[in-house]
Design a protein around this motif. Structure first.
Motif, mmCIF file in Angstrom:
data_model
loop_
_atom_site.group_PDB
_atom_site.id
_atom_site.type_symbol
_atom_site.label_atom_id
_atom_site.label_comp_id
_atom_site.label_asym_id
_atom_site.label_seq_id
_atom_site.Cartn_x
_atom_site.Cartn_y
_atom_site.Cartn_z
ATOM 1 N N TRP A 26 0.823 -1.385 -0.012
ATOM 2 C CA TRP A 26 0.091 -0.039 0.009
ATOM 3 C C TRP A 26 0.841 1.165 0.092
ATOM 4 C CZ3 TRP A 26 -4.789 -0.179 3.505
ATOM 5 C CH2 TRP A 26 -5.576 -1.199 3.368
ATOM 6 N N ASP A 27 0.294 2.417 -0.446
ATOM 7 C CA ASP A 27 1.107 3.672 -0.319
ATOM 8 C C ASP A 27 0.893 4.019 1.299
ATOM 9 O OD1 ASP A 27 1.603 3.858 -3.052
ATOM 10 O OD2 ASP A 27 -0.379 4.981 -3.427
ATOM 11 N N ASP A 28 1.893 4.859 1.469
ATOM 12 C CA ASP A 28 2.187 5.446 2.627
ATOM 13 C C ASP A 28 0.851 6.357 3.106
ATOM 14 O OD1 ASP A 28 2.540 7.002 5.193
ATOM 15 O OD2 ASP A 28 4.543 7.639 4.258
ATOM 16 N N ASN A 29 0.191 5.712 4.148
ATOM 17 C CA ASN A 29 -1.179 6.237 4.527
ATOM 18 C C ASN A 29 -0.951 6.809 6.114
ATOM 19 O OD1 ASN A 29 -1.220 3.634 5.720
ATOM 20 N ND2 ASN A 29 -3.030 2.946 4.650
ATOM 21 N N ILE A 30 0.137 6.703 6.718
ATOM 22 C CA ILE A 30 0.453 7.244 7.892
ATOM 23 C C ILE A 30 1.158 8.677 7.815
ATOM 24 C CG2 ILE A 30 1.584 6.747 9.876
ATOM 25 C CD1 ILE A 30 1.442 3.590 9.475
ATOM 26 N N LYS A 31 2.278 8.696 6.967
ATOM 27 C CA LYS A 31 2.704 9.951 6.785
ATOM 28 C C LYS A 31 3.515 10.833 8.039
ATOM 29 C CE LYS A 31 0.603 11.079 2.353
ATOM 30 N NZ LYS A 31 -0.164 10.140 1.976
ATOM 31 N N LEU A 32 4.308 9.914 8.537
ATOM 32 C CA LEU A 32 5.198 10.430 9.736
ATOM 33 C C LEU A 32 5.695 11.610 9.329
ATOM 34 C CD1 LEU A 32 6.484 6.946 10.705
ATOM 35 C CD2 LEU A 32 4.991 8.220 12.213
ATOM 36 N N SER A 33 5.825 12.530 10.273
ATOM 37 C CA SER A 33 6.568 13.866 10.276
ATOM 38 C C SER A 33 8.032 13.413 10.577
ATOM 39 C CB SER A 33 6.075 14.847 11.154
ATOM 40 O OG SER A 33 6.331 14.212 12.745
ATOM 41 N N GLN A 34 8.614 12.561 11.215
ATOM 42 C CA GLN A 34 9.794 11.881 11.229
ATOM 43 C C GLN A 34 9.855 10.620 11.509
ATOM 44 O OE1 GLN A 34 10.834 14.936 14.937
ATOM 45 N NE2 GLN A 34 13.073 14.114 14.351
ATOM 46 N N LYS A 35 10.801 9.803 10.938
ATOM 47 C CA LYS A 35 11.102 8.449 11.118
ATOM 48 C C LYS A 35 12.273 7.796 12.045
ATOM 49 C CE LYS A 35 8.528 7.302 6.947
ATOM 50 N NZ LYS A 35 8.441 6.408 5.623
ATOM 51 N N GLU A 36 13.224 8.964 12.060
ATOM 52 C CA GLU A 36 14.265 8.683 12.731
ATOM 53 C C GLU A 36 14.642 9.880 13.502
ATOM 54 O OE1 GLU A 36 17.840 6.894 11.267
ATOM 55 O OE2 GLU A 36 16.814 5.993 9.655
ATOM 56 N N VAL A 37 14.825 9.592 15.064
ATOM 57 C CA VAL A 37 15.077 10.273 16.000
ATOM 58 C C VAL A 37 16.506 10.297 16.759
ATOM 59 C CG1 VAL A 37 14.362 11.706 17.984
ATOM 60 C CG2 VAL A 37 12.908 10.816 16.141
ATOM 61 N N GLN A 38 17.272 11.277 16.844
ATOM 62 C CA GLN A 38 18.792 10.895 17.757
ATOM 63 C C GLN A 38 18.382 11.745 18.937
ATOM 64 O OE1 GLN A 38 20.995 8.516 15.447
ATOM 65 N NE2 GLN A 38 21.865 9.687 17.346
ATOM 66 N N PHE A 39 18.843 11.127 20.074
ATOM 67 C CA PHE A 39 18.760 11.778 21.477
ATOM 68 C C PHE A 39 20.199 11.522 22.034
ATOM 69 C CE2 PHE A 39 13.945 10.263 22.625
ATOM 70 C CZ PHE A 39 13.481 11.648 22.027
ATOM 71 N N SER A 40 20.256 12.691 22.879
ATOM 72 C CA SER A 40 21.580 12.606 23.768
ATOM 73 C C SER A 40 21.478 11.470 24.715
ATOM 74 C CB SER A 40 21.960 14.030 24.255
ATOM 75 O OG SER A 40 20.762 14.270 25.322
ATOM 76 N N SER A 41 22.302 11.336 25.602
ATOM 77 C CA SER A 41 22.024 10.301 26.689
ATOM 78 C C SER A 41 21.134 10.980 27.879
ATOM 79 C CB SER A 41 23.457 10.056 27.350
ATOM 80 O OG SER A 41 23.903 11.196 28.049
ATOM 81 N N THR A 42 20.949 12.306 28.020
ATOM 82 C CA THR A 42 20.251 12.782 28.952
ATOM 83 C C THR A 42 18.380 12.513 28.718
ATOM 84 O OG1 THR A 42 19.922 14.683 28.047
ATOM 85 C CG2 THR A 42 21.754 14.850 29.537
ATOM 86 N N ASN A 43 17.777 13.007 29.690
ATOM 87 C CA ASN A 43 16.247 12.853 29.282
ATOM 88 C C ASN A 43 15.950 13.499 28.199
ATOM 89 O OD1 ASN A 43 16.371 11.584 31.876
ATOM 90 N ND2 ASN A 43 14.828 12.897 32.792
ATOM 91 N N ASN A 44 15.108 12.874 27.255
ATOM 92 C CA ASN A 44 14.735 13.610 26.129
ATOM 93 C C ASN A 44 13.156 13.244 25.792
ATOM 94 O OD1 ASN A 44 17.102 14.310 24.435
ATOM 95 N ND2 ASN A 44 17.895 12.598 25.470
ATOM 96 N N ASN A 45 12.605 14.113 24.838
ATOM 97 C CA ASN A 45 11.379 13.922 24.357
ATOM 98 C C ASN A 45 11.069 14.038 23.159
ATOM 99 O OD1 ASN A 45 10.160 16.366 24.921
ATOM 100 N ND2 ASN A 45 10.528 15.760 27.012
ATOM 101 N N VAL A 46 10.301 13.745 22.179
ATOM 102 C CA VAL A 46 9.779 14.186 20.838
ATOM 103 C C VAL A 46 8.457 14.096 20.751
ATOM 104 C CG1 VAL A 46 10.444 12.067 19.725
ATOM 105 C CG2 VAL A 46 10.596 14.545 18.468
ATOM 106 N N GLU A 47 7.835 15.098 20.043
ATOM 107 C CA GLU A 47 6.288 14.742 19.384
ATOM 108 C C GLU A 47 6.577 14.515 17.852
ATOM 109 O OE1 GLU A 47 3.164 16.461 21.436
ATOM 110 O OE2 GLU A 47 2.774 17.667 19.452
ATOM 111 N N ILE A 48 5.915 13.576 17.540
ATOM 112 C CA ILE A 48 6.062 13.097 15.989
ATOM 113 C C ILE A 48 4.460 13.061 15.532
ATOM 114 C CG2 ILE A 48 6.248 11.349 14.281
ATOM 115 C CD1 ILE A 48 8.922 10.543 15.811
#
Length: 131
Positions: A26-48
């Motif tokens: 199927w074609d992409d029907n989710i369409k993520l804003s990001q597929k890969e995220v890099q975090f440092s070793s500290t507490n981190n968060n991201v909203e996709i």
């Protein structure tokens, strides 16, 4: 005339059964804003965010260890998957909030979140540096 109708119907069935589409194609029907995220070793968060709304989480693994999602309905518009090292929250039909606790080890951690919508599969890879 009846023979022509039957012949045309059979020909149409043969043509339709020979289509090129495959399962999982199927074609992409989710369409993520990001597929890969890099975090440092500290507490981190991201909203996709997603453009599609009919997706669910099929699997979650960290460093190859798969987490049991039984008891969590990931097709709902909001839910939380909580572990000691991370949490994944679906806030609504188009937002995923991912947070990771501080990585105390020297080894990087890789969190993989497998998403599915119908017969389309996608995922998010979160890599957190070692300390």
């Amino acid at each position: 005339i009846m023979k022509k109708i039957i012949a045309l119907t059979l020909l149409l069935l043969v043509v339709l059964s020979c289509s090129d589409s495959k399962d999982g194609d199927w074609d992409d029907n989710i369409k993520l804003s990001q597929k890969e995220v890099q975090f440092s070793s500290t507490n981190n968060n991201v909203e996709i965010s997603t453009e599609g709304t009919g997706w669910w989480i099929g699997e979650v693994t960290m460093n190859g260890e798969q987490f049991d999602l039984d008891g969590i309905d990931t097709t709902k518009e909001n839910f939380i998957i909580e572990q000691a090292e991370f949490s994944i929250e679906r806030k609504n039909s188009t937002e995923i909030y991912i947070s990771m606790q501080q990585n105390q080890s020297t080894t990087e951690r890789v969190l993989l979140i497998g998403l599915q919508a119908g017969n389309y599969f996608d995922g998010i890879k979160v890599t957190q540096s070692g300390n």
